[in-house]
Write a protein that holds these residues in place. Structure first.
Motif, PDB file in Angstrom:
ATOM      1  N   VAL A 250      21.180  28.249   6.493  1.00 43.57           N
ATOM      2  CA  VAL A 250      21.056  27.993   4.960  1.00 43.57           C
ATOM      3  C   VAL A 250      21.832  26.475   4.675  1.00 43.57           C
ATOM      4  N   THR A 251      20.870  26.005   3.984  1.00 45.73           N
ATOM      5  CA  THR A 251      21.177  24.601   3.130  1.00 45.73           C
ATOM      6  C   THR A 251      21.694  24.696   1.916  1.00 45.73           C
ATOM      7  N   PHE A 252      22.846  24.352   1.346  1.00 43.50           N
ATOM      8  CA  PHE A 252      23.331  24.358  -0.144  1.00 43.50           C
ATOM      9  C   PHE A 252      22.690  23.113  -0.647  1.00 43.50           C
ATOM     10  N   HIS A 253      21.763  23.316  -1.780  1.00 42.67           N
ATOM     11  CA  HIS A 253      21.041  22.437  -2.358  1.00 42.67           C
ATOM     12  C   HIS A 253      21.949  21.668  -3.151  1.00 42.67           C
ATOM     13  N   ARG A 254      21.112  20.712  -4.065  1.00 40.38           N
ATOM     14  CA  ARG A 254      22.039  19.805  -5.005  1.00 40.38           C
ATOM     15  C   ARG A 254      22.612  20.584  -6.114  1.00 40.38           C
TER      16      ARG A 254
END
Length: 242
Positions: A117-121
């Motif tokens: 998982v990427t934590f977005h902006r």
């Protein structure tokens, strides 16, 4: 250094792969800054690209504070993305004060396993980026997408360098926002682990007739407001035509 392309269509995903990108972040809702793409689009992209496919999990535009019904939608969208062959997901949950909602984000990260998982902006809307970095690490995300809390990543390069130092290999820092061939070298020098760009360009659409006074976009809210159907407004119309 990895290069990720934010894409809103199969065409863009194919172009990203052809251009040598390492990963695609697939989104819908261009006018809202990226929302969950349709199942049909995810399936078509997965069938046609071999590079990594990360799918945005964001149930609506506006802010990143979600209630339980929206969390349920996100879990369902995670199930769909998994079933269609996504390699990873992009998401994030905030508290009303802008801080990272560690508990709810961690819940989704664990639900997403074994996908990364990427934590977005949403990170760029936090009041203290150094505290937010530790919070995101606590959630189990593998990377953070950030412009260094500036309108563009080149403007936020100094903070990006500080975040990379603080992360010390515990989580990836991916620079996104205003990334281009003109800024890539500067951002690489800042020490980030990856670059994220749309590589946007525009070409004429196939439709040639467009009435000048009509727009399909309507009113597009910013991050400070959430679009919803007002029951009083709907009921007023129902009463009038009943």
């Amino acid at each position: 250094m990895k290069v990720e392309v934010c894409a809103y269509s199969l065409e863009s995903c194919l172009n990203a792969q052809q251009a040598g990108a390492d990963r695609v972040e697939l989104c819908g809702g261009l006018g809202e800054g990226g929302t969950t793409p349709s199942a049909g689009l995810i399936a078509a992209v997965r069938e046609n690209i071999q590079i990594d496919l990360y799918v945005m999990i964001r149930p609506r535009g506006g802010d990143f504070v979600y209630d339980e019904s929206e969390m349920d939608v996100m879990r369902r969208d995670i199930d769909i993305a998994k079933s269609l062959g996504a390699d990873g997901l992009v998401l994030g949950v905030s508290l009303p004060d802008g801080k990272v909602d560690v508990a709810r984000t961690r819940e989704l990260v664990q639900y997403a396993q074994p996908l990364g998982v990427t934590f977005h902006r949403a990170f760029d809307l936090t009041p203290d980026p150094f505290s937010a970095l530790e919070s995101v690490i606590e959630t189990g995300c593998e990377r953070i997408l950030t412009s260094g809390q500036k309108p563009t990543a080149p403007q936020g390069a100094a903070l990006l360098t500080e975040l990379v130092k603080q992360a010390n290999g515990r989580i990836e820092i991916m620079a996104g926002g205003g990334v281009s061939s003109a800024s890539a070298a500067q951002l690489a020098a800042a020490g980030v682990n990856a670059l994220h760009l749309t590589g946007k360009a525009f070409r004429p659409g196939r439709q040639t007739y467009f009435p000048a006074e009509i727009s399909m976009a309507g009113e597009i809210p910013d991050e400070r407001s959430v679009l919803f159907s007002d029951p009083e407004r709907v009921a007023a119309v129902v009463r009038l035509v009943s």
